[in-house]
Motif scaffolding. Structure first.
Motif, PDB file in Angstrom:
ATOM      1  N   ALA A   1      -0.925  -7.050   3.212  1.00 40.12           N
ATOM      2  CA  ALA A   1      -0.687  -6.865   1.774  1.00 40.12           C
ATOM      3  C   ALA A   1       0.059  -8.060   1.188  1.00 40.12           C
ATOM      4  O   ALA A   1      -0.222  -8.478   0.058  1.00 40.12           O
ATOM      5  CB  ALA A   1       0.113  -5.579   1.542  1.00 40.12           C
TER       6      ALA A   1
ATOM      7  N   ASP B   1      -2.540  -1.088  -8.949  1.00 41.84           N
ATOM      8  CA  ASP B   1      -3.005  -1.956  -7.872  1.00 41.84           C
ATOM      9  C   ASP B   1      -3.868  -3.094  -8.416  1.00 41.84           C
ATOM     10  O   ASP B   1      -4.833  -2.870  -9.139  1.00 41.84           O
ATOM     11  CB  ASP B   1      -3.803  -1.121  -6.862  1.00 41.84           C
ATOM     12  CG  ASP B   1      -4.020  -1.846  -5.539  1.00 41.84           C
ATOM     13  OD1 ASP B   1      -3.296  -2.813  -5.260  1.00 41.84           O
ATOM     14  OD2 ASP B   1      -4.911  -1.425  -4.780  1.00 41.84           O
ATOM     15  N   GLY B   2      -3.484  -4.306  -8.074  1.00 44.20           N
ATOM     16  CA  GLY B   2      -4.234  -5.482  -8.497  1.00 44.20           C
ATOM     17  C   GLY B   2      -3.866  -6.005  -9.860  1.00 44.20           C
ATOM     18  O   GLY B   2      -4.234  -7.128 -10.227  1.00 44.20           O
TER      19      GLY B   2
ATOM     20  N   LYS C   1      -0.608   0.379   3.031  1.00 40.14           N
ATOM     21  CA  LYS C   1      -0.871   1.798   3.289  1.00 40.14           C
ATOM     22  C   LYS C   1      -0.028   2.365   4.434  1.00 40.14           C
ATOM     23  O   LYS C   1       0.203   3.568   4.498  1.00 40.14           O
ATOM     24  CB  LYS C   1      -2.350   2.001   3.601  1.00 40.14           C
ATOM     25  CG  LYS C   1      -3.293   1.617   2.445  1.00 40.14           C
ATOM     26  CD  LYS C   1      -3.118   2.537   1.255  1.00 40.14           C
ATOM     27  CE  LYS C   1      -4.024   2.157   0.101  1.00 40.14           C
ATOM     28  NZ  LYS C   1      -5.451   2.382   0.353  1.00 40.14           N
TER      29      LYS C   1
ATOM     30  N   VAL D   1       0.621  -4.806  -5.484  1.00 39.17           N
ATOM     31  CA  VAL D   1      -0.250  -4.611  -4.321  1.00 39.17           C
ATOM     32  C   VAL D   1       0.408  -3.566  -3.428  1.00 39.17           C
ATOM     33  O   VAL D   1       1.628  -3.578  -3.245  1.00 39.17           O
ATOM     34  CB  VAL D   1      -0.444  -5.934  -3.536  1.00 39.17           C
ATOM     35  CG1 VAL D   1      -1.156  -5.682  -2.212  1.00 39.17           C
ATOM     36  CG2 VAL D   1      -1.212  -6.941  -4.369  1.00 39.17           C
ATOM     37  N   PHE D   2      -0.411  -2.676  -2.845  1.00 41.44           N
ATOM     38  CA  PHE D   2       0.112  -1.645  -1.949  1.00 41.44           C
ATOM     39  C   PHE D   2      -0.180  -1.976  -0.489  1.00 41.44           C
ATOM     40  O   PHE D   2      -1.206  -2.584  -0.186  1.00 41.44           O
ATOM     41  CB  PHE D   2      -0.532  -0.292  -2.260  1.00 41.44           C
ATOM     42  CG  PHE D   2      -0.099   0.316  -3.563  1.00 41.44           C
ATOM     43  CD1 PHE D   2       1.158   0.888  -3.698  1.00 41.44           C
ATOM     44  CD2 PHE D   2      -0.959   0.335  -4.656  1.00 41.44           C
ATOM     45  CE1 PHE D   2       1.558   1.461  -4.898  1.00 41.44           C
ATOM     46  CE2 PHE D   2      -0.565   0.915  -5.860  1.00 41.44           C
ATOM     47  CZ  PHE D   2       0.694   1.471  -5.973  1.00 41.44           C
TER      48      PHE D   2
ATOM     49  N   LEU E   1       3.087   5.131  -6.946  1.00 42.34           N
ATOM     50  CA  LEU E   1       1.691   5.367  -7.309  1.00 42.34           C
ATOM     51  C   LEU E   1       1.530   5.648  -8.797  1.00 42.34           C
ATOM     52  O   LEU E   1       0.420   5.579  -9.331  1.00 42.34           O
ATOM     53  CB  LEU E   1       1.127   6.540  -6.507  1.00 42.34           C
ATOM     54  CG  LEU E   1       1.143   6.374  -4.986  1.00 42.34           C
ATOM     55  CD1 LEU E   1       0.585   7.614  -4.311  1.00 42.34           C
ATOM     56  CD2 LEU E   1       0.340   5.151  -4.573  1.00 42.34           C
TER      57      LEU E   1
ATOM     58  N   TYR F   1       2.396   2.680  -0.266  1.00 41.78           N
ATOM     59  CA  TYR F   1       1.466   3.547  -0.981  1.00 41.78           C
ATOM     60  C   TYR F   1       1.910   5.005  -0.869  1.00 41.78           C
ATOM     61  O   TYR F   1       1.348   5.807  -0.104  1.00 41.78           O
ATOM     62  CB  TYR F   1       0.062   3.367  -0.410  1.00 41.78           C
ATOM     63  CG  TYR F   1      -1.040   3.998  -1.222  1.00 41.78           C
ATOM     64  CD1 TYR F   1      -1.499   3.381  -2.388  1.00 41.78           C
ATOM     65  CD2 TYR F   1      -1.641   5.186  -0.826  1.00 41.78           C
ATOM     66  CE1 TYR F   1      -2.523   3.946  -3.136  1.00 41.78           C
ATOM     67  CE2 TYR F   1      -2.657   5.762  -1.566  1.00 41.78           C
ATOM     68  CZ  TYR F   1      -3.093   5.136  -2.720  1.00 41.78           C
ATOM     69  OH  TYR F   1      -4.109   5.704  -3.454  1.00 41.78           O
TER      70      TYR F   1
END
Length: 205
Positions: A167, A149-150, A157, A154-155, A144, A139
């Motif tokens: 993740a 996301d989704g 962190k 998927v990230f 970014l 992330y």
């Protein structure tokens, strides 16, 4: 004029040069326009994660610890060092430089692309998404701006095994829409780059 290749780079220009930019224009990516494969093989792929900012050591340690299959594309002066260090880890393949045809085959057949570094933008993951391949990414940085996301990825962190493992579990539990992933990166095409660059130049003549 100053043109940045991502908002992440724009912010660095503002911080260090104290300059405002004319525009953010994402770099041109060779976008695959065929039908994404629905049937995927049991491996992840990563593109040239060898330099310090690419997070290669962390990626390879995750693969070693969590035992997922990883194909690594690209070359570097550090490649042989990594090959020696991970020579006994059977689930990691260092493929070096491959032809465009082979790269397409690998990206289109992968269950996912993994990015563990901090990219200014990140062309490799966008190429992967153009084949409908979802991304598991740190992330930070350019991810970014290209990964949703989704929807297309998927990230995680934090760059530690536990954060990555959580993740990865989410990633493996999702039913991905490969066509939706592919369409999400159409704005990064060579055609879009040319159109936007022409717009900025003509505006400032």
């Amino acid at each position: 004029l100053i043109i940045a290749n991502s908002n992440f780079v724009r912010d660095r220009i503002k911080k260090y040069w104290k300059r405002d930019i004319e525009s953010v224009i994402y770099p041109p990516v060779q976008i695959f326009k065929g039908e994404p494969k629905e049937k995927r093989e049991n491996y992840f792929v990563s593109g040239a994660p060898f330099e310090e900012n690419k997070g290669g050591v962390f990626l390879f340690e995750c693969a070693k610890e969590l035992k997922f299959n990883l194909k690594v594309l690209g070359s570097s002066s550090r490649l042989n060092k990594f090959k020696r260090r991970y020579s006994k880890v059977e689930n990691i393949e260092f493929l070096g430089r491959v032809s465009e045809e082979e790269k397409e085959k690998i990206l289109s057949g992968a269950k996912g692309y993994i990015g563990t570094g901090i990219e200014d933008f990140g062309i490799f993951p966008v190429e992967a998404m153009s084949f409908g391949t979802p991304v598991l990414a740190y992330y930070a940085g350019g991810y970014l701006e290209s990964v949703i996301d989704g929807v297309s990825g998927v990230f995680f962190k934090e760059r530690n095994i536990q954060s990555f493992k959580e993740a990865l579990k989410v990633f493996n539990g999702k039913r991905w829409g490969y066509i939706k992933i592919q369409s999400s990166v159409s704005k990064f095409s060579k055609e879009s780059f040319k159109k936007e660059l022409e717009r900025v130049i003509l505006k400032n003549i």
